[in-house]
Write a protein that holds these residues in place. Structure first.
Motif, PDB file in Angstrom:
ATOM      1  N   ARG A 210     -42.294  12.321  -0.199  1.00 39.25           N
ATOM      2  CA  ARG A 210     -42.695  13.004  -1.434  1.00 39.25           C
ATOM      3  C   ARG A 210     -43.690  12.125  -2.187  1.00 39.25           C
ATOM      4  O   ARG A 210     -43.735  10.906  -2.005  1.00 39.25           O
ATOM      5  CB  ARG A 210     -41.471  13.310  -2.304  1.00 39.25           C
ATOM      6  CG  ARG A 210     -40.692  12.088  -2.766  1.00 39.25           C
ATOM      7  CD  ARG A 210     -39.593  12.491  -3.755  1.00 39.25           C
ATOM      8  NE  ARG A 210     -38.678  13.445  -3.183  1.00 39.25           N
ATOM      9  CZ  ARG A 210     -37.560  13.105  -2.532  1.00 39.25           C
ATOM     10  NH1 ARG A 210     -37.258  11.818  -2.369  1.00 39.25           N
ATOM     11  NH2 ARG A 210     -36.770  14.019  -2.039  1.00 39.25           N
ATOM     12  N   GLN A 211     -44.496  12.772  -3.005  1.00 43.21           N
ATOM     13  CA  GLN A 211     -45.501  12.052  -3.783  1.00 43.21           C
ATOM     14  C   GLN A 211     -44.837  11.207  -4.873  1.00 43.21           C
ATOM     15  O   GLN A 211     -43.829  11.616  -5.451  1.00 43.21           O
ATOM     16  CB  GLN A 211     -46.456  13.054  -4.445  1.00 43.21           C
ATOM     17  CG  GLN A 211     -47.395  13.746  -3.490  1.00 43.21           C
ATOM     18  CD  GLN A 211     -48.602  12.884  -3.150  1.00 43.21           C
ATOM     19  OE1 GLN A 211     -48.547  11.672  -3.295  1.00 43.21           O
ATOM     20  NE2 GLN A 211     -49.674  13.505  -2.691  1.00 43.21           N
ATOM     21  N   PRO A 212     -45.416  10.047  -5.188  1.00 47.47           N
ATOM     22  CA  PRO A 212     -44.910   9.275  -6.323  1.00 47.47           C
ATOM     23  C   PRO A 212     -45.237  10.001  -7.623  1.00 47.47           C
ATOM     24  O   PRO A 212     -46.167  10.835  -7.675  1.00 47.47           O
ATOM     25  CB  PRO A 212     -45.655   7.937  -6.209  1.00 47.47           C
ATOM     26  CG  PRO A 212     -46.878   8.243  -5.412  1.00 47.47           C
ATOM     27  CD  PRO A 212     -46.489   9.341  -4.479  1.00 47.47           C
TER      28      PRO A 212
ATOM     29  N   PHE B 128     -48.831  11.765  -9.011  1.00 48.47           N
ATOM     30  CA  PHE B 128     -49.791  12.024  -7.942  1.00 48.47           C
ATOM     31  C   PHE B 128     -49.651  13.420  -7.339  1.00 48.47           C
ATOM     32  O   PHE B 128     -50.392  13.781  -6.436  1.00 48.47           O
ATOM     33  CB  PHE B 128     -49.622  10.986  -6.812  1.00 48.47           C
ATOM     34  CG  PHE B 128     -50.183   9.633  -7.152  1.00 48.47           C
ATOM     35  CD1 PHE B 128     -51.452   9.254  -6.744  1.00 48.47           C
ATOM     36  CD2 PHE B 128     -49.444   8.735  -7.905  1.00 48.47           C
ATOM     37  CE1 PHE B 128     -51.968   8.017  -7.066  1.00 48.47           C
ATOM     38  CE2 PHE B 128     -49.952   7.491  -8.220  1.00 48.47           C
ATOM     39  CZ  PHE B 128     -51.217   7.123  -7.814  1.00 48.47           C
ATOM     40  N   THR B 129     -48.713  14.188  -7.840  1.00 42.94           N
ATOM     41  CA  THR B 129     -48.494  15.519  -7.275  1.00 42.94           C
ATOM     42  C   THR B 129     -49.645  16.459  -7.634  1.00 42.94           C
ATOM     43  O   THR B 129     -50.057  16.558  -8.789  1.00 42.94           O
ATOM     44  CB  THR B 129     -47.167  16.105  -7.794  1.00 42.94           C
ATOM     45  OG1 THR B 129     -46.113  15.191  -7.493  1.00 42.94           O
ATOM     46  CG2 THR B 129     -46.881  17.453  -7.163  1.00 42.94           C
ATOM     47  N   ASP B 130     -50.168  17.135  -6.622  1.00 45.13           N
ATOM     48  CA  ASP B 130     -51.222  18.135  -6.819  1.00 45.13           C
ATOM     49  C   ASP B 130     -50.543  19.463  -7.143  1.00 45.13           C
ATOM     50  O   ASP B 130     -49.798  20.013  -6.318  1.00 45.13           O
ATOM     51  CB  ASP B 130     -52.061  18.250  -5.543  1.00 45.13           C
ATOM     52  CG  ASP B 130     -53.290  19.126  -5.740  1.00 45.13           C
ATOM     53  OD1 ASP B 130     -53.342  19.863  -6.761  1.00 45.13           O
ATOM     54  OD2 ASP B 130     -54.188  19.089  -4.883  1.00 45.13           O
ATOM     55  N   GLN B 131     -50.825  20.004  -8.361  1.00 44.79           N
ATOM     56  CA  GLN B 131     -50.152  21.226  -8.797  1.00 44.79           C
ATOM     57  C   GLN B 131     -50.501  22.411  -7.917  1.00 44.79           C
ATOM     58  O   GLN B 131     -49.702  23.331  -7.742  1.00 44.79           O
ATOM     59  CB  GLN B 131     -50.527  21.534 -10.257  1.00 44.79           C
ATOM     60  CG  GLN B 131     -50.118  20.444 -11.235  1.00 44.79           C
ATOM     61  CD  GLN B 131     -48.625  20.192 -11.243  1.00 44.79           C
ATOM     62  OE1 GLN B 131     -47.842  21.110 -10.987  1.00 44.79           O
ATOM     63  NE2 GLN B 131     -48.229  18.962 -11.527  1.00 44.79           N
ATOM     64  N   THR B 132     -51.699  22.392  -7.329  1.00 47.23           N
ATOM     65  CA  THR B 132     -52.094  23.506  -6.459  1.00 47.23           C
ATOM     66  C   THR B 132     -51.471  23.393  -5.067  1.00 47.23           C
ATOM     67  O   THR B 132     -51.365  24.375  -4.350  1.00 47.23           O
ATOM     68  CB  THR B 132     -53.627  23.548  -6.327  1.00 47.23           C
ATOM     69  OG1 THR B 132     -54.085  22.316  -5.749  1.00 47.23           O
ATOM     70  CG2 THR B 132     -54.273  23.729  -7.704  1.00 47.23           C
ATOM     71  N   GLN B 133     -51.091  22.146  -4.676  1.00 49.59           N
ATOM     72  CA  GLN B 133     -50.441  21.908  -3.378  1.00 49.59           C
ATOM     73  C   GLN B 133     -49.223  21.000  -3.587  1.00 49.59           C
ATOM     74  O   GLN B 133     -49.233  19.827  -3.214  1.00 49.59           O
ATOM     75  CB  GLN B 133     -51.423  21.267  -2.399  1.00 49.59           C
ATOM     76  CG  GLN B 133     -52.617  22.153  -2.045  1.00 49.59           C
ATOM     77  CD  GLN B 133     -53.600  21.456  -1.131  1.00 49.59           C
ATOM     78  OE1 GLN B 133     -53.962  20.296  -1.355  1.00 49.59           O
ATOM     79  NE2 GLN B 133     -54.034  22.146  -0.084  1.00 49.59           N
ATOM     80  N   PRO B 134     -48.192  21.545  -4.198  1.00 49.97           N
ATOM     81  CA  PRO B 134     -47.049  20.701  -4.590  1.00 49.97           C
ATOM     82  C   PRO B 134     -46.272  20.111  -3.409  1.00 49.97           C
ATOM     83  O   PRO B 134     -45.552  19.132  -3.577  1.00 49.97           O
ATOM     84  CB  PRO B 134     -46.185  21.666  -5.398  1.00 49.97           C
ATOM     85  CG  PRO B 134     -46.544  23.024  -4.882  1.00 49.97           C
ATOM     86  CD  PRO B 134     -47.999  22.962  -4.548  1.00 49.97           C
ATOM     87  N   HIS B 135     -46.411  20.679  -2.230  1.00 49.01           N
ATOM     88  CA  HIS B 135     -45.643  20.194  -1.085  1.00 49.01           C
ATOM     89  C   HIS B 135     -46.451  19.253  -0.187  1.00 49.01           C
ATOM     90  O   HIS B 135     -45.964  18.822   0.870  1.00 49.01           O
ATOM     91  CB  HIS B 135     -45.146  21.375  -0.250  1.00 49.01           C
ATOM     92  CG  HIS B 135     -44.250  22.312  -1.009  1.00 49.01           C
ATOM     93  ND1 HIS B 135     -43.005  21.947  -1.479  1.00 49.01           N
ATOM     94  CD2 HIS B 135     -44.447  23.592  -1.421  1.00 49.01           C
ATOM     95  CE1 HIS B 135     -42.457  22.954  -2.116  1.00 49.01           C
ATOM     96  NE2 HIS B 135     -43.319  23.974  -2.102  1.00 49.01           N
ATOM     97  N   SER B 136     -47.670  18.924  -0.554  1.00 53.72           N
ATOM     98  CA  SER B 136     -48.501  18.009   0.239  1.00 53.72           C
ATOM     99  C   SER B 136     -48.208  16.556  -0.138  1.00 53.72           C
ATOM    100  O   SER B 136     -47.786  16.265  -1.261  1.00 53.72           O
ATOM    101  CB  SER B 136     -49.988  18.308   0.011  1.00 53.72           C
ATOM    102  OG  SER B 136     -50.303  19.621   0.441  1.00 53.72           O
TER     103      SER B 136
END
Length: 384
Positions: free
Chosen positions: A2-4, A7-15
């Motif tokens: 999971r992203q720290p 750093f989470t991309d709201q458009t790609q939350p599972h990347s």
């Protein structure tokens, strides 16, 4: 993965981020380093040992090279100095290495050179252990344990600081790498790491006092014959809490002690014969592994390896292929020792209890008897 945070991309939350290079300190970093190093060595002609995955062997014509790896520390040895220098030069070209010359310290083990061989000890580690425990100036004890002559009610009050007990017990385990004389006491102490009592801590401090008087003790490695021989013993129902037996065995290569084990058996045994038989089976497993390893190190064992036992009934069961009332309840995997005897890998020999070296790995003794067995185990000072 999971992203720290942040750093989470709201458009790609599972990347997640793709790891381009292993960083020092991450869980996969040691594995990646080991993979890179061994890939390079295999490209140079080395191959993995079948007996030890951390040992790589180079065998070409009359040249023999060996590399033993532990994370980012490794030993290089062989019978050709020019080949060793060439290998180190190639390694330095690929990796940032620090060459320390002839071995003197490896993983906390001091290696002292002598005209007859080497002497392995952990004197610095033992001294540090005593300092950390606050026993730097304690009075030394002649033995690691005292025989239970009088049955006294032990102090079962829980220890106030169990973390101290666990830390010291773990340190004692590492110290037993070169100190076979403390293996039995250390094994007994480590059985109570979950909920140590004042009685357990008293036994631990007794062991620390013994180490105080033997900090310079270690293991000699000398030249001589290259024949394997082993000693096996068991102490039936020695644990008063669950009545399980303790097994112990040790293996010598010539005069050098190279392997020893102390374990509590997994199940309760119905007789001393059964306890000794299970110990023989465990010793046979260790002997078979050592036979394979010595073969890879160009020290093949041309004759069966002798395992010495002081129980004639256990030896009779090992040699007798007929199942009867005394053996039908024993798990089938323990009976593989019979096949190894028939194929000529091992052979059993009777030895008197007085000369049974493995006794020191299964029970406490008086001072005189303990020192006698310790000498036979070759644990001594550098100048002894």
């Amino acid at each position: 993965m999971r992203q720290p945070p942040g750093f989470t991309d709201q458009t790609q939350p599972h990347s997640v981020c793709k790891l381009q290079k292993s960083l020092y300190g991450l869980k996969q970093a040691p594995r990646q380093w080991f993979q890179k190093l061994t890939d390079f060595l295999q490209h140079q002609g080395f191959g993995f040992s079948r007996s030890d995955p951390s040992l790589l062997i180079y065998h070409k014509n009359s040249i023999r090279l060996y590399i033993l790896i532990y994370v980012d520390d490794f030993l290089v040895t062989g019978n050709d100095e020019d080949a060793i220098r060439s290998l180190l030069k190639q390694l330095r070209a690929q990796f940032a290495l620090k060459q320390l010359g002839n071995i003197s310290l490896f993983l906390g083990i001091q290696v002292t050179h002598s005209p007859t061989g080497f002497f392995l000890s952990q004197e610095h580690y033992a001294t540090k252990l005593l300092n950390d425990a606050g026993y730097k100036d304690c009075k030394s004890a002649p033995t690691m344990l005292t025989p239970d002559k009088k049955k006294k009610e032990p102090n079962l009050q829980p220890l106030k600081d169990p973390s101290l007990y666990r830390r010291l017990a773990g340190s004692l385990q590492y110290l037993s790498i070169t100190r076979s004389d403390i293996a039995f006491a250390t094994n007994r102490i480590c059985q109570h790491m979950q909920s140590p009592t004042e009685h357990n801590f008293k036994a631990l401090t007794r062991l620390l006092r013994y180490i105080k008087g033997t900090t310079s003790f270690g293991l000699p490695i000398t030249t001589g014959t290259l024949e394997l021989r082993a000693f096996s013993d068991a102490d039936r129902a020695s644990d008063i809490t669950d009545r399980k037996s303790v097994l112990g065995f040790c293996t010598f290569l010539g005069t050098n002690l190279i392997s020893w084990t102390v374990n509590k058996q997994a199940t309760v045994t119905k007789s001393s014969t059964e306890a000794e038989y299970r110990s023989l089976s465990a010793a046979a497993s260790d002997v078979l592994w050592l036979r394979r390893l010595t073969t890879e190190l160009d020290m093949p064992q041309s004759s069966p390896t002798t395992i010495y036992c002081d129980n004639t009934s256990a030896m009779a069961i090992a040699k007798n292929p007929v199942f009867h009332a005394r053996t039908k309840h024993i798990e089938i995997d323990y009976h593989f020792i019979r096949q190894q005897i028939s194929t000529g890998n091992i052979q059993l020999a009777h030895i008197s209890s007085k000369n049974q070296i493995a006794d020191i790995l299964t029970k406490p003794f008086s001072i005189a008897r303990f020192h006698e067995l310790r000498n036979k185990l070759t644990t001594r000072t550098p100048n002894a």
